[in-house]
Scaffold this motif. Structure first.
Motif, PDB file in Angstrom:
ATOM      1  N   MET A 108       0.827  -1.216   0.000  1.00  0.00           N
ATOM      2  CA  MET A 108       0.000   0.000   0.000  1.00  0.00           C
ATOM      3  C   MET A 108       0.858   1.263   0.000  1.00  0.00           C
ATOM      4  SD  MET A 108      -2.977   1.066   2.741  1.00  0.00           S
ATOM      5  CE  MET A 108      -3.969  -0.385   2.398  1.00  0.00           C
ATOM      6  N   LEU A 109       2.022   1.182   0.680  1.00  0.00           N
ATOM      7  CA  LEU A 109       2.892   2.348   0.778  1.00  0.00           C
ATOM      8  C   LEU A 109       4.179   2.186  -0.006  1.00  0.00           C
ATOM      9  CD1 LEU A 109       2.381   3.134   4.562  1.00  0.00           C
ATOM     10  CD2 LEU A 109       1.602   4.504   2.642  1.00  0.00           C
ATOM     11  N   ASN A 110       4.250   1.138  -0.817  1.00  0.00           N
ATOM     12  CA  ASN A 110       5.441   0.949  -1.629  1.00  0.00           C
ATOM     13  C   ASN A 110       5.657   2.154  -2.543  1.00  0.00           C
ATOM     14  OD1 ASN A 110       5.841  -1.514  -0.474  1.00  0.00           O
ATOM     15  ND2 ASN A 110       4.978  -2.704  -2.168  1.00  0.00           N
ATOM     16  N   ASN A 111       6.850   2.700  -2.477  1.00  0.00           N
ATOM     17  CA  ASN A 111       7.253   3.822  -3.331  1.00  0.00           C
ATOM     18  C   ASN A 111       6.498   5.113  -3.060  1.00  0.00           C
ATOM     19  OD1 ASN A 111       9.062   2.093  -4.764  1.00  0.00           O
ATOM     20  ND2 ASN A 111       7.307   1.322  -5.962  1.00  0.00           N
ATOM     21  N   LYS A 112       5.697   5.163  -1.995  1.00  0.00           N
ATOM     22  CA  LYS A 112       5.008   6.401  -1.635  1.00  0.00           C
ATOM     23  C   LYS A 112       5.974   7.308  -0.871  1.00  0.00           C
ATOM     24  CE  LYS A 112       0.666   5.429  -2.883  1.00  0.00           C
ATOM     25  NZ  LYS A 112      -0.093   6.222  -3.864  1.00  0.00           N
ATOM     26  N   LYS A 113       5.961   8.566  -1.209  1.00  0.00           N
ATOM     27  CA  LYS A 113       6.757   9.557  -0.510  1.00  0.00           C
ATOM     28  C   LYS A 113       5.869  10.252   0.524  1.00  0.00           C
ATOM     29  CE  LYS A 113      10.530   9.169  -3.100  1.00  0.00           C
ATOM     30  NZ  LYS A 113      11.854   8.752  -2.564  1.00  0.00           N
ATOM     31  N   VAL A 114       6.341  10.289   1.770  1.00  0.00           N
ATOM     32  CA  VAL A 114       5.559  10.877   2.860  1.00  0.00           C
ATOM     33  C   VAL A 114       6.276  12.104   3.384  1.00  0.00           C
ATOM     34  CG1 VAL A 114       4.572  10.513   5.146  1.00  0.00           C
ATOM     35  CG2 VAL A 114       4.613   8.633   3.480  1.00  0.00           C
ATOM     36  N   GLY A 115       5.550  13.216   3.463  1.00  0.00           N
ATOM     37  CA  GLY A 115       6.120  14.451   3.968  1.00  0.00           C
ATOM     38  C   GLY A 115       5.384  14.937   5.201  1.00  0.00           C
ATOM     39  N   PHE A 116       6.125  15.476   6.160  1.00  0.00           N
ATOM     40  CA  PHE A 116       5.558  16.056   7.373  1.00  0.00           C
ATOM     41  C   PHE A 116       5.864  17.552   7.393  1.00  0.00           C
ATOM     42  CE2 PHE A 116       6.352  11.659   8.372  1.00  0.00           C
ATOM     43  CZ  PHE A 116       5.418  11.269   9.327  1.00  0.00           C
ATOM     44  N   ILE A 117       4.834  18.374   7.416  1.00  0.00           N
ATOM     45  CA  ILE A 117       5.041  19.797   7.690  1.00  0.00           C
ATOM     46  C   ILE A 117       4.811  19.981   9.182  1.00  0.00           C
ATOM     47  CG2 ILE A 117       4.242  22.146   7.309  1.00  0.00           C
ATOM     48  CD1 ILE A 117       3.518  21.440   4.504  1.00  0.00           C
ATOM     49  N   GLY A 118       5.890  20.298   9.879  1.00  0.00           N
ATOM     50  CA  GLY A 118       5.882  20.305  11.334  1.00  0.00           C
ATOM     51  C   GLY A 118       6.635  19.071  11.815  1.00  0.00           C
ATOM     52  N   LEU A 123       8.918   3.818  10.734  1.00  0.00           N
ATOM     53  CA  LEU A 123      10.233   3.295  10.377  1.00  0.00           C
ATOM     54  C   LEU A 123      10.540   2.000  11.125  1.00  0.00           C
ATOM     55  CD1 LEU A 123      12.346   6.597  10.311  1.00  0.00           C
ATOM     56  CD2 LEU A 123      11.422   5.332   8.356  1.00  0.00           C
ATOM     57  N   GLU A 124      10.164   1.947  12.396  1.00  0.00           N
ATOM     58  CA  GLU A 124      10.507   0.780  13.210  1.00  0.00           C
ATOM     59  C   GLU A 124       9.814  -0.486  12.742  1.00  0.00           C
ATOM     60  OE1 GLU A 124       9.811   1.712  17.300  1.00  0.00           O
ATOM     61  OE2 GLU A 124      11.791   2.630  17.560  1.00  0.00           O
ATOM     62  N   ILE A 125       8.555  -0.372  12.282  1.00  0.00           N
ATOM     63  CA  ILE A 125       7.865  -1.588  11.836  1.00  0.00           C
ATOM     64  C   ILE A 125       8.034  -1.828  10.335  1.00  0.00           C
ATOM     65  CG2 ILE A 125       6.188  -1.409  13.692  1.00  0.00           C
ATOM     66  CD1 ILE A 125       4.124  -0.528  11.674  1.00  0.00           C
ATOM     67  N   GLY A 126       8.779  -0.945   9.683  1.00  0.00           N
ATOM     68  CA  GLY A 126       9.144  -1.184   8.291  1.00  0.00           C
ATOM     69  C   GLY A 126       8.102  -0.829   7.263  1.00  0.00           C
ATOM     70  N   ILE A 127       7.075  -0.064   7.658  1.00  0.00           N
ATOM     71  CA  ILE A 127       6.077   0.371   6.684  1.00  0.00           C
ATOM     72  C   ILE A 127       6.695   1.332   5.683  1.00  0.00           C
ATOM     73  CG2 ILE A 127       3.996   1.782   6.423  1.00  0.00           C
ATOM     74  CD1 ILE A 127       2.850   0.507   8.832  1.00  0.00           C
ATOM     75  N   LEU A 128       7.609   2.164   6.178  1.00  0.00           N
ATOM     76  CA  LEU A 128       8.325   3.108   5.330  1.00  0.00           C
ATOM     77  C   LEU A 128       9.827   2.972   5.571  1.00  0.00           C
ATOM     78  CD1 LEU A 128       6.252   6.393   5.878  1.00  0.00           C
ATOM     79  CD2 LEU A 128       6.208   4.948   3.840  1.00  0.00           C
ATOM     80  N   THR A 129      10.589   3.423   4.594  1.00  0.00           N
ATOM     81  CA  THR A 129      12.026   3.551   4.767  1.00  0.00           C
ATOM     82  C   THR A 129      12.361   5.033   4.909  1.00  0.00           C
ATOM     83  OG1 THR A 129      12.449   3.750   2.394  1.00  0.00           O
ATOM     84  CG2 THR A 129      12.421   1.518   3.323  1.00  0.00           C
ATOM     85  N   ALA A 130      13.535   5.310   5.443  1.00  0.00           N
ATOM     86  CA  ALA A 130      13.949   6.705   5.632  1.00  0.00           C
ATOM     87  C   ALA A 130      13.972   7.470   4.319  1.00  0.00           C
ATOM     88  CB  ALA A 130      15.324   6.743   6.301  1.00  0.00           C
ATOM     89  N   SER A 179       5.914  14.994  -1.887  1.00  0.00           N
ATOM     90  CA  SER A 179       5.043  14.107  -1.113  1.00  0.00           C
ATOM     91  C   SER A 179       3.850  13.559  -1.884  1.00  0.00           C
ATOM     92  CB  SER A 179       4.541  14.861   0.127  1.00  0.00           C
ATOM     93  OG  SER A 179       5.607  15.363   0.895  1.00  0.00           O
ATOM     94  N   ASP A 180       3.671  12.244  -1.798  1.00  0.00           N
ATOM     95  CA  ASP A 180       2.418  11.614  -2.222  1.00  0.00           C
ATOM     96  C   ASP A 180       1.402  11.666  -1.084  1.00  0.00           C
ATOM     97  OD1 ASP A 180       3.457  10.617  -4.783  1.00  0.00           O
ATOM     98  OD2 ASP A 180       4.685   9.303  -3.540  1.00  0.00           O
ATOM     99  N   ILE A 181       1.913  11.590   0.140  1.00  0.00           N
ATOM    100  CA  ILE A 181       1.089  11.710   1.345  1.00  0.00           C
ATOM    101  C   ILE A 181       1.674  12.851   2.160  1.00  0.00           C
ATOM    102  CG2 ILE A 181       0.262  10.581   3.440  1.00  0.00           C
ATOM    103  CD1 ILE A 181       0.812   7.888   1.967  1.00  0.00           C
ATOM    104  N   LEU A 182       0.853  13.847   2.461  1.00  0.00           N
ATOM    105  CA  LEU A 182       1.316  15.033   3.171  1.00  0.00           C
ATOM    106  C   LEU A 182       0.629  15.087   4.529  1.00  0.00           C
ATOM    107  CD1 LEU A 182       2.896  17.720   3.162  1.00  0.00           C
ATOM    108  CD2 LEU A 182       0.872  18.772   2.107  1.00  0.00           C
ATOM    109  N   ILE A 183       1.414  15.043   5.598  1.00  0.00           N
ATOM    110  CA  ILE A 183       0.880  15.087   6.958  1.00  0.00           C
ATOM    111  C   ILE A 183       1.118  16.473   7.543  1.00  0.00           C
ATOM    112  CG2 ILE A 183       1.006  14.115   9.282  1.00  0.00           C
ATOM    113  CD1 ILE A 183       1.862  11.470   8.006  1.00  0.00           C
ATOM    114  N   LEU A 184       0.033  17.165   7.874  1.00  0.00           N
ATOM    115  CA  LEU A 184       0.120  18.493   8.467  1.00  0.00           C
ATOM    116  C   LEU A 184       0.155  18.343   9.980  1.00  0.00           C
ATOM    117  CD1 LEU A 184      -2.520  20.335   6.240  1.00  0.00           C
ATOM    118  CD2 LEU A 184      -0.048  20.103   5.867  1.00  0.00           C
ATOM    119  N   ALA A 185       1.334  18.518  10.556  1.00  0.00           N
ATOM    120  CA  ALA A 185       1.544  18.303  11.989  1.00  0.00           C
ATOM    121  C   ALA A 185       1.944  19.602  12.674  1.00  0.00           C
ATOM    122  CB  ALA A 185       2.612  17.229  12.201  1.00  0.00           C
ATOM    123  N   VAL A 186       1.278  20.685  12.298  1.00  0.00           N
ATOM    124  CA  VAL A 186       1.568  21.997  12.878  1.00  0.00           C
ATOM    125  C   VAL A 186       0.486  22.364  13.883  1.00  0.00           C
ATOM    126  CG1 VAL A 186       2.809  22.774  10.847  1.00  0.00           C
ATOM    127  CG2 VAL A 186       0.348  23.179  11.006  1.00  0.00           C
TER     128      VAL A 186
END
Length: 269
Positions: free
Chosen positions: A1-11, A24-31, A66-73
């Motif tokens: 589901m998240l293969n090759n998806k780029k995830v960005g955090f603003i905040g 990262l710890e459970i391996g859903i995403l890589t750094a 980002s393919d998935i953008l997380i707004l954490a502000v």
């Protein structure tokens, strides 16, 4: 589901770090899939060194990544952030806001044509034991909701709810850790009163609450049934429960959730 998806955090505050660490710890995403932006260069440098992720102080560069953008502000500045990024957000990008009290209509009004989700996580995400409630915007799909559940289950558990229940979620699970800390502190005081040292009393109280919660989650049994299993006739537990009922613990907790939910509604307005 998240293969090759780029995830960005603003905040890049504590909540963003907790979510990132869990993923990262459970391996859903890589750094290499992750990027964070923040106004603090020192904070970004720490996260880059700690997790090997990309960092930037350019929100627009992060949005393009980002393919998935997380707004954490913080809620106080999300309006400014939304106005800044709106012209740059691609319609294919999924935007997830964890800013408390910011409703879906506000997000959709600024990010027109973009799929948005609103998420209410609580502070135990910091120890991968959080609870997150997820509401879908008008353009979001069932698959978007499932993806968000997968993301937030990296740091605890997650459910999808209607947005009009978010104030109730805030009163229960958002504020709930605060109630639990008060209960643990009170139990620890009781332990000291009956002769235990403070450190041991806190350990006994905290582990007992954690164990009881785990039994509810893992057995699927109603809490009342589990209570009955440990409540012997004329025993110690029923004596203690009798005192709790006399002093209105159940009513106090219900009232606390109701009042916190009302306050959440007032703040959102």
């Amino acid at each position: 589901m998240l293969n090759n998806k780029k995830v960005g955090f603003i905040g890049a505050g504590a909540m963003a770090e907790a979510i990132l660490k869990g993923l990262l710890e459970i391996g859903i995403l890589t750094a290499s899939q992750c990027m964070l932006s923040d106004i603090s260069e020192q904070r970004l440098q720490y996260l880059s060194n700690q997790y090997g992720v990309s960092v930037t102080q350019d929100n627009l560069a992060l949005v393009k990544h980002s393919d998935i953008l997380i707004l954490a502000v913080k809620p106080q500045i999300i309006g400014k952030v939304l106005d800044e990024i709106a012209p740059t957000v691609d319609k294919r990008t999924l935007v997830i806001s964890i800013a408390a009290g910011i409703c879906l209509s506000r997000l959709e009004e600024t990010l027109q044509g973009v799929r948005v989700l609103r998420v209410m996580p609580n502070t135990p995400v910091a120890v991968s034991a959080g609870m997150a409630a997820i509401s879908l915007g008008n353009l979001a799909t069932k698959e978007d909701g499932q993806l968000a559940v997968k993301l937030f289950e990296a740091v605890g558990r997650a459910v999808i709810i209607a947005e009009d229940l978010m104030d109730g979620v805030t009163g229960l699970s958002g504020s709930g850790p605060g109630y639990a800390f008060v209960i643990i502190d009170a139990l620890a005081d009781a332990g000291v009163l009956v002769g235990l040292n403070r450190q041991t009393a806190i350990l006994l109280a905290a582990q007992t609450l954690m164990g009881a919660a785990k039994m509810v989650l893992e057995t699927g049994e109603h809490p009342a049934k589990l209570r009955d299993m440990v409540t012997s006739p004329a025993g110690t537990t029923i004596a203690g429960i009798h005192v709790l009922e006399q002093n209105g613990l159940r009513t106090a907790l219900i009232d606390a959730v109701v009042e916190a939910s009302k306050r959440s509604s007032e703040m959102n307005k």
